[in-house]
Motif scaffolding. Structure first.
Motif, mmCIF file in Angstrom:
data_model
loop_
_atom_site.group_PDB
_atom_site.id
_atom_site.type_symbol
_atom_site.label_atom_id
_atom_site.label_comp_id
_atom_site.label_asym_id
_atom_site.label_seq_id
_atom_site.Cartn_x
_atom_site.Cartn_y
_atom_site.Cartn_z
ATOM 1 N N ILE A 33 0.830 -1.198 0.000
ATOM 2 C CA ILE A 33 0.000 0.000 0.000
ATOM 3 C C ILE A 33 0.872 1.258 0.000
ATOM 4 O O ILE A 33 0.553 2.247 -0.674
ATOM 5 C CB ILE A 33 -0.955 -0.023 1.221
ATOM 6 N N ARG A 53 12.987 0.288 4.410
ATOM 7 C CA ARG A 53 14.213 -0.388 4.866
ATOM 8 C C ARG A 53 14.952 -1.106 3.746
ATOM 9 O O ARG A 53 16.088 -1.513 3.930
ATOM 10 C CB ARG A 53 13.865 -1.370 5.977
ATOM 11 N N THR A 54 14.317 -1.328 2.582
ATOM 12 C CA THR A 54 14.973 -2.072 1.504
ATOM 13 C C THR A 54 15.261 -1.108 0.355
ATOM 14 O O THR A 54 14.352 -0.712 -0.396
ATOM 15 C CB THR A 54 14.081 -3.241 1.029
ATOM 16 N N LYS A 57 14.090 -1.721 -3.276
ATOM 17 C CA LYS A 57 12.647 -1.498 -3.506
ATOM 18 C C LYS A 57 12.359 -0.003 -3.640
ATOM 19 O O LYS A 57 11.586 0.422 -4.499
ATOM 20 C CB LYS A 57 11.825 -2.067 -2.344
ATOM 21 N N ASP A 79 15.606 1.699 8.720
ATOM 22 C CA ASP A 79 14.980 0.508 9.293
ATOM 23 C C ASP A 79 14.330 0.919 10.610
ATOM 24 O O ASP A 79 15.025 1.217 11.585
ATOM 25 C CB ASP A 79 16.025 -0.589 9.511
ATOM 26 N N LEU A 80 13.029 0.924 10.637
ATOM 27 C CA LEU A 80 12.307 1.436 11.802
ATOM 28 C C LEU A 80 12.468 0.547 13.028
ATOM 29 O O LEU A 80 12.194 0.979 14.147
ATOM 30 C CB LEU A 80 10.821 1.599 11.466
ATOM 31 N N ASN A 108 2.622 4.278 7.277
ATOM 32 C CA ASN A 108 2.089 3.089 6.617
ATOM 33 C C ASN A 108 2.855 1.818 6.981
ATOM 34 O O ASN A 108 2.278 0.753 7.097
ATOM 35 C CB ASN A 108 2.119 3.320 5.100
ATOM 36 N N SER A 164 -4.449 2.151 10.141
ATOM 37 C CA SER A 164 -5.015 1.281 11.168
ATOM 38 C C SER A 164 -5.441 -0.056 10.559
ATOM 39 O O SER A 164 -4.955 -0.469 9.499
ATOM 40 C CB SER A 164 -6.196 2.003 11.828
ATOM 41 N N TYR A 178 -0.080 -7.488 16.673
ATOM 42 C CA TYR A 178 -0.516 -6.627 15.560
ATOM 43 C C TYR A 178 -1.790 -5.883 15.938
ATOM 44 O O TYR A 178 -1.888 -4.657 15.774
ATOM 45 C CB TYR A 178 -0.734 -7.493 14.311
ATOM 46 N N LYS A 182 -2.279 -1.777 16.651
ATOM 47 C CA LYS A 182 -3.196 -0.908 15.896
ATOM 48 C C LYS A 182 -4.161 -0.175 16.842
ATOM 49 O O LYS A 182 -4.564 0.953 16.568
ATOM 50 C CB LYS A 182 -3.955 -1.715 14.835
ATOM 51 N N VAL A 209 -6.665 -5.671 1.370
ATOM 52 C CA VAL A 209 -6.011 -5.173 0.152
ATOM 53 C C VAL A 209 -4.984 -6.211 -0.309
ATOM 54 O O VAL A 209 -4.314 -6.845 0.505
ATOM 55 C CB VAL A 209 -5.308 -3.819 0.422
ATOM 56 N N THR A 211 -1.937 -7.448 -0.934
ATOM 57 C CA THR A 211 -0.515 -7.202 -0.662
ATOM 58 C C THR A 211 0.115 -8.461 -0.068
ATOM 59 O O THR A 211 -0.575 -9.424 0.288
ATOM 60 C CB THR A 211 -0.316 -6.062 0.355
ATOM 61 N N ARG A 212 1.427 -8.357 0.100
ATOM 62 C CA ARG A 212 2.194 -9.447 0.702
ATOM 63 C C ARG A 212 1.712 -9.715 2.135
ATOM 64 O O ARG A 212 1.589 -10.862 2.562
ATOM 65 C CB ARG A 212 3.660 -8.991 0.716
HETATM 66 P P1 NDP Z 1 3.356 -4.943 3.233
HETATM 67 O O1 NDP Z 1 3.932 -5.962 4.152
HETATM 68 O O2 NDP Z 1 3.052 -5.313 1.836
HETATM 69 O O3 NDP Z 1 4.261 -3.643 3.235
HETATM 70 C C1 NDP Z 1 4.743 -3.126 4.445
HETATM 71 C C2 NDP Z 1 5.792 -2.102 4.178
HETATM 72 O O4 NDP Z 1 6.359 -1.724 5.445
HETATM 73 C C3 NDP Z 1 6.934 -2.635 3.320
HETATM 74 O O5 NDP Z 1 7.346 -1.636 2.413
HETATM 75 C C4 NDP Z 1 8.006 -2.916 4.362
HETATM 76 O O6 NDP Z 1 9.336 -2.827 3.858
HETATM 77 C C5 NDP Z 1 7.761 -1.803 5.354
HETATM 78 N N1 NDP Z 1 8.395 -2.105 6.627
HETATM 79 C C6 NDP Z 1 8.187 -3.180 7.422
HETATM 80 N N2 NDP Z 1 9.036 -3.163 8.451
HETATM 81 C C7 NDP Z 1 9.785 -2.060 8.320
HETATM 82 C C8 NDP Z 1 10.858 -1.495 9.058
HETATM 83 N N3 NDP Z 1 11.354 -2.105 10.146
HETATM 84 N N4 NDP Z 1 11.419 -0.338 8.634
HETATM 85 C C9 NDP Z 1 10.962 0.270 7.522
HETATM 86 N N5 NDP Z 1 9.955 -0.220 6.774
HETATM 87 C C10 NDP Z 1 9.387 -1.375 7.158
HETATM 88 O O7 NDP Z 1 2.026 -4.447 3.980
HETATM 89 P P2 NDP Z 1 0.710 -3.703 3.421
HETATM 90 O O8 NDP Z 1 1.068 -2.847 2.288
HETATM 91 O O9 NDP Z 1 -0.352 -4.706 3.299
HETATM 92 O O10 NDP Z 1 0.328 -2.819 4.706
HETATM 93 C C11 NDP Z 1 0.491 -1.419 4.752
HETATM 94 C C12 NDP Z 1 -0.254 -0.901 5.950
HETATM 95 O O11 NDP Z 1 -1.648 -1.210 5.848
HETATM 96 C C13 NDP Z 1 0.214 -1.521 7.284
HETATM 97 O O12 NDP Z 1 0.179 -0.531 8.292
HETATM 98 C C14 NDP Z 1 -0.851 -2.578 7.554
HETATM 99 O O13 NDP Z 1 -0.939 -2.867 8.933
HETATM 100 C C15 NDP Z 1 -2.080 -1.891 7.011
HETATM 101 N N6 NDP Z 1 -3.178 -2.783 6.660
HETATM 102 C C16 NDP Z 1 -3.091 -3.584 5.554
HETATM 103 C C17 NDP Z 1 -4.164 -4.404 5.206
HETATM 104 C C18 NDP Z 1 -4.125 -5.270 3.989
HETATM 105 O O14 NDP Z 1 -5.121 -5.962 3.718
HETATM 106 N N7 NDP Z 1 -3.063 -5.296 3.195
HETATM 107 C C19 NDP Z 1 -5.406 -4.437 6.013
HETATM 108 C C20 NDP Z 1 -5.385 -3.551 7.154
HETATM 109 C C21 NDP Z 1 -4.310 -2.758 7.453
HETATM 110 P P3 NDP Z 1 10.013 -4.058 3.042
HETATM 111 O O15 NDP Z 1 9.232 -4.156 1.772
HETATM 112 O O16 NDP Z 1 11.390 -3.604 2.844
HETATM 113 O O17 NDP Z 1 9.855 -5.264 3.900
#
Ligand code: NDP
Length: 255
Positions: A33, A53-54, A57, A79-80, A108, A164, A178, A182, A209, A211-212
Motif C-alpha cells: 500500500i 528499509r529495503t 525497492k 529501518d524502523l 504506513n 489502522s 498486531y 493498531k 487489500v 498485498t504481501r
Molecule cells: P506490506 O507488508 O506489503 O508492506 C509493508 C511495508 O512496510 C513494506 O514496504 C516494508 O518494507 C515496510 N516495513 C516493514 N518493516 C519495516 C521497518 N522495520 N522499517 C521500515 N519499513 C518497514 O504491507 P501492506 O502494504 O499490506 O500494509 C500497509 C499498511 O496497511 C500496514 O500498516 C498494515 O498494517 C495496514 N493494513 C493492511 C491491510 C491489507 O489488507 N493489506 C489491512 C489492514 C491494514 P520491506 O518491503 O522492505 O519489507
C-alpha cells in the motif's frame, strides 16, 4: 473493484496537479500500500519522500515515479526496528534542509508479526512489532511535528495519516501484537488530534487489500477477490487533500 471503496474515495476525481508544491513522506514506501500511496501522490504532482528499509525497492519506486512523469522523489533508507531518536531528528533536519516543508506524513510501514494466542507470543517478536508499529510512528511524528506545524499554507493544514486495521478497532483472537499495536495507533491518533488544531490527524483502515501482508495472514484467499493497493491509495489521496477532516477513524472500504 472500486465499488468496494467508500463512495467518498471511489467518486473522488482529483485534478492531476492536486498536490503540486506539496511534500509528502510515506513510510514503507517500497512495497504494498505504501508504494501505491507514493506513486499516487507523485502522479498528482507531490514531491514524495520514500522511507523504507529495503533500498532496492525504494529505488524501483523512484524509477517508476520518474517513468510515470512524477516530480523527482527523495529516497530515505531507514529501518524502523533499529532507528533511535537521533535518527528521527536527523531525518527531520534533512527534510527541512532539502525540501523546506512537509505537507503530509503517512504512517504506513508495519509488521504483521506472529499470529497465534497471546499466551504463546514471543516476547522478542512483541518488542520488535511494538518498535516498528507504535514507537516508530510516535518518534517520527514527534520529530516532524514542528515542520508540519510550520507548513500551513494556501493548501491548508498539513495532514498526518495513521494506518489502522479492523483489528485495531475490535480485538480478535490470534491477531496478537498486531491487533494491540493498531489499538495503540488509534489512541495516538485520538490524543494527537485532540492536542492539535494546526495539523490534521486521522486514522485510516484500508480493509482487505492485495498485498504481501494480506497474503501472509490469509494464505488460502484468492488475491483477485481483493482491491489493489492502487485502488486503496485513493483514500489516502483524498485524506491528504481534504481540508476539514480531523480526528476521525475512517474506513477505506464499505463493509
Ligand atoms: P506490506 O507488508 O506489503 O508492506 C509493508 C511495508 O512496510 C513494506 O514496504 C516494508 O518494507 C515496510 N516495513 C516493514 N518493516 C519495516 C521497518 N522495520 N522499517 C521500515 N519499513 C518497514 O504491507 P501492506 O502494504 O499490506 O500494509 C500497509 C499498511 O496497511 C500496514 O500498516 C498494515 O498494517 C495496514 N493494513 C493492511 C491491510 C491489507 O489488507 N493489506 C489491512 C489492514 C491494514 P520491506 O518491503 O522492505 O519489507
Amino acid at each position: 473493484m472500486l465499488v468496494r471503496l467508500d463512495s467518498r474515495f471511489a467518486d473522488f476525481r482529483p485534478a492531476p496537479n492536486l498536490l503540486e508544491g506539496r511534500v509528502i513522506l510515506v513510510t514503507g514506501a517500497g512495497d504494498g500500500i505504501g508504494r501505491a500511496i507514493a506513486r499516487t501522490c507523485a502522479a498528482h504532482a507531490a514531491i514524495v519522500v520514500l522511507l523504507g528499509r529495503t533500498v532496492e525497492k525504494l529505488e524501483r519506486v523512484y524509477d517508476t515515479i520518474r517513468s510515470e512523469g512524477g516530480p523527482e522523489p527523495a529516497i530515505y533508507p531507514m529501518d524502523l526496528s533499529g532507528a533511535m531518536p537521533p535518527d528521527y531528528e536527523a531525518l527531520a533536519a534533512r527534510v527541512e534542509g532539502e525540501l523546506g516543508r512537509l505537507d503530509g506524513l503517512v504512517h504506513n510501514a508495519a509488521l504483521l508479526g506472529d499470529l497465534g494466542p497471546i499466551e504463546h507470543y514471543s516476547p522478542e517478536g512483541w518488542q520488535e512489532l511494538v518498535q516498528v508499529n507504535v514507537n516508530a510512528p510516535f518518534l517520527l511524528t514527534r520529530a516532524l511535528l514542528p515542520l508540519l506545524r510550520r507548513t500551513a499554507s494556501g493548501h491548508g493544514r498539513a495532514s498526518i495519516v495513521f494506518t489502522s486495521s479492523g483489528v485495531g478497532r475490535r480485538g480478535r483472537a490470534y491477531w496478537g501484537g498486531y491487533s494491540v499495536s493498531k489499538f495503540a495507533i488509534e489512541g495516538l491518533t485520538q490524543v494527537l488530534a485532540d492536542e492539535l488544531d494546526s495539523v490534521r490527524v486521522n486514522s485510516l483502515n484500508p480493509g482487505p487489500v492485495r498485498t504481501r501482508m494480506r497474503a501472509k495472514a490469509f494464505p488460502a484467499e484468492d488475491p483477485e477477490t481483493l482491491i489493489t493497493p492502487e485502488e486503496a491509495a485513493r483514500a489516502w489521496l483524498w485524506l491528504l487533500d481534504t481540508s476539514d477532516v480531523h480526528g476521525q477513524a475512517l474506513d477505506a472500504q464499505v463493509p
